[in-house]
Write an enzyme that holds these catalytic residues in place. Structure first.
Site, short mmCIF file in Angstrom:
data_model
loop_
_atom_site.label_atom_id
_atom_site.label_comp_id
_atom_site.label_asym_id
_atom_site.label_seq_id
_atom_site.Cartn_x
_atom_site.Cartn_y
_atom_site.Cartn_z
CD GLU A 113 -32.66 7.13 -2.50
OE1 GLU A 113 -32.54 5.92 -2.79
OE2 GLU A 113 -31.68 7.85 -2.23
CE LYS A 159 -29.04 5.41 -1.84
NZ LYS A 159 -29.12 6.86 -1.69
N GLY A 202 -26.71 11.60 -1.08
CA GLY A 202 -26.31 11.73 -2.48
C GLY A 202 -25.93 13.15 -2.87
CD GLU A 225 -29.89 6.69 4.85
OE1 GLU A 225 -28.78 6.18 4.64
OE2 GLU A 225 -30.80 6.70 4.00
CG ASN A 245 -29.33 1.56 -0.10
OD1 ASN A 245 -29.64 0.75 -0.97
ND2 ASN A 245 -30.10 2.59 0.23
CG HIS A 303 -33.63 4.79 1.58
ND1 HIS A 303 -33.70 5.85 0.71
CD2 HIS A 303 -32.34 4.70 1.98
CE1 HIS A 303 -32.48 6.38 0.59
NE2 HIS A 303 -31.65 5.71 1.35
CB SER A 339 -22.51 12.53 1.67
OG SER A 339 -23.50 12.88 0.72
P1 13P Z 1 -25.14 8.36 -0.13
O1 13P Z 1 -24.09 7.68 0.71
O2 13P Z 1 -24.96 8.16 -1.60
O3 13P Z 1 -25.33 9.80 0.27
O4 13P Z 1 -26.53 7.62 0.20
C1 13P Z 1 -26.90 7.46 1.52
C2 13P Z 1 -28.07 6.58 1.55
O5 13P Z 1 -29.16 6.95 1.14
C3 13P Z 1 -27.89 5.21 2.06
O6 13P Z 1 -29.11 4.58 2.24
#
Ligand code: 13P
Length: 248
Positions: free
Chosen positions: A96, A11, A170, A164, A9, A94, A210
């Site tokens: 976010e 982002k 992150g 997740e 992803n 997601h 992560s």
């Molecule tokens: P990270 O791998 O940066 O923690 O992000 C995970 C994520 O949100 C994937 O959609």
């Protein structure tokens, strides 16, 4: 029985030309993968990345989709617009999108159905906050997300679920392999109750948060974990390919 799926992803990272360059670097590194390899890219990168992955085993994904087929929804993108470029997967719900853009279980559910109707596989994200985990509410939160976000799916094998935990995204904090396995096992059990035991055995459930080259082997060795949804570590070809090749 369930083919593992490792999806990046990106982002809000990579311009179209940077994205094409990344997949050009990635393609030779992942060509012998035993899992499905997916990159979920910013919408505007889709045409360039669609072109760059031609003839490779990398599949294209998007990061969101609107739930209506077309109409007056300024700034939104419909499922058939994704489909035309060969998009195979789309992330919906997601955390976010849920926290910064007001996505709810209801809108996530509508997006999921829009993807399914277009023949695109939705990757539906679920997960609890740190506060919810600390106060013992993880299962309650997941129950509600499963009941509402996945409502009306007739065949669970047509979707992918990404677990997740929000506290692991992150942050560099990963759920331990046991924690992730246990919670994903719980999600599968709940899916068996809400849908059917056979379908729950078929649905692929990824871990995200992560995940990196250092911890992917241990996570992927867990019986309930069928893949990863990778943020930060999907932005570099060597880091992402190391995860894709976790079994080599
Ligand atoms: P990270 O791998 O940066 O923690 O992000 C995970 C994520 O949100 C994937 O959609």
């Amino acid at each position: 029985m369930r083919k593992p799926i490792i999806a990046g992803n990106w982002k809000m990272n990579k311009t179209a030309s940077e994205g094409a360059k990344l997949v050009n670097e990635l393609a030779p590194l992942v060509k012998d993968a035993n899992c499905d390899v997916v990159v979920c890219v910013p919408a505007i990168d889709i045409p360039a990345v669609a072109e760059a992955i031609k003839g490779t085993n990398i599949q294209l994904g998007a990061q969101n989709v609107h739930f209506e087929a077309h109409g007056a929804f300024t700034g939104e993108i419909a499922a058939d617009m994704l489909k035309e470029y060969g998009v195979k997967y789309v992330i919906v719900g997601h955390s976010e999108r849920r926290s910064y853009f007001n996505d709810t279980d209801e809108t996530v559910n509508k997006r999921m159905h829009a993807a399914l109707n277009a023949g695109i596989t939705p990757i539906v994200c679920l997960g609890e906050t740190l506060e919810q985990r600390r106060t013992g509410k993880t299962e309650e939160v997941l129950d509600e997300q499963i009941e509402k976000s996945l409502k009306g799916v007739d065949d669970l094998s047509r979707i992918v679920i990404a677990y997740e935990p929000i506290w692991a995204i992150g942050t560099g904090v990963t759920a331990t392999a046991d924690q992730a396995n246990e919670t994903i096992g719980y999600i599968r059990k709940k899916c068996a109750e809400v849908f059917c035991p056979k379908c729950a055995e078929k649905v692929r459930i990824q871990y995200g948060g992560s995940m990196n080259a250092g911890n992917c082997k241990e996570l992927m060795a867990m019986p309930e974990i069928d893949g990863g949804l990778i943020g930060g570590a999907s932005l570099k070809a060597d880091a992402f390919s190391a995860i894709v090749n976790y079994d080599k």
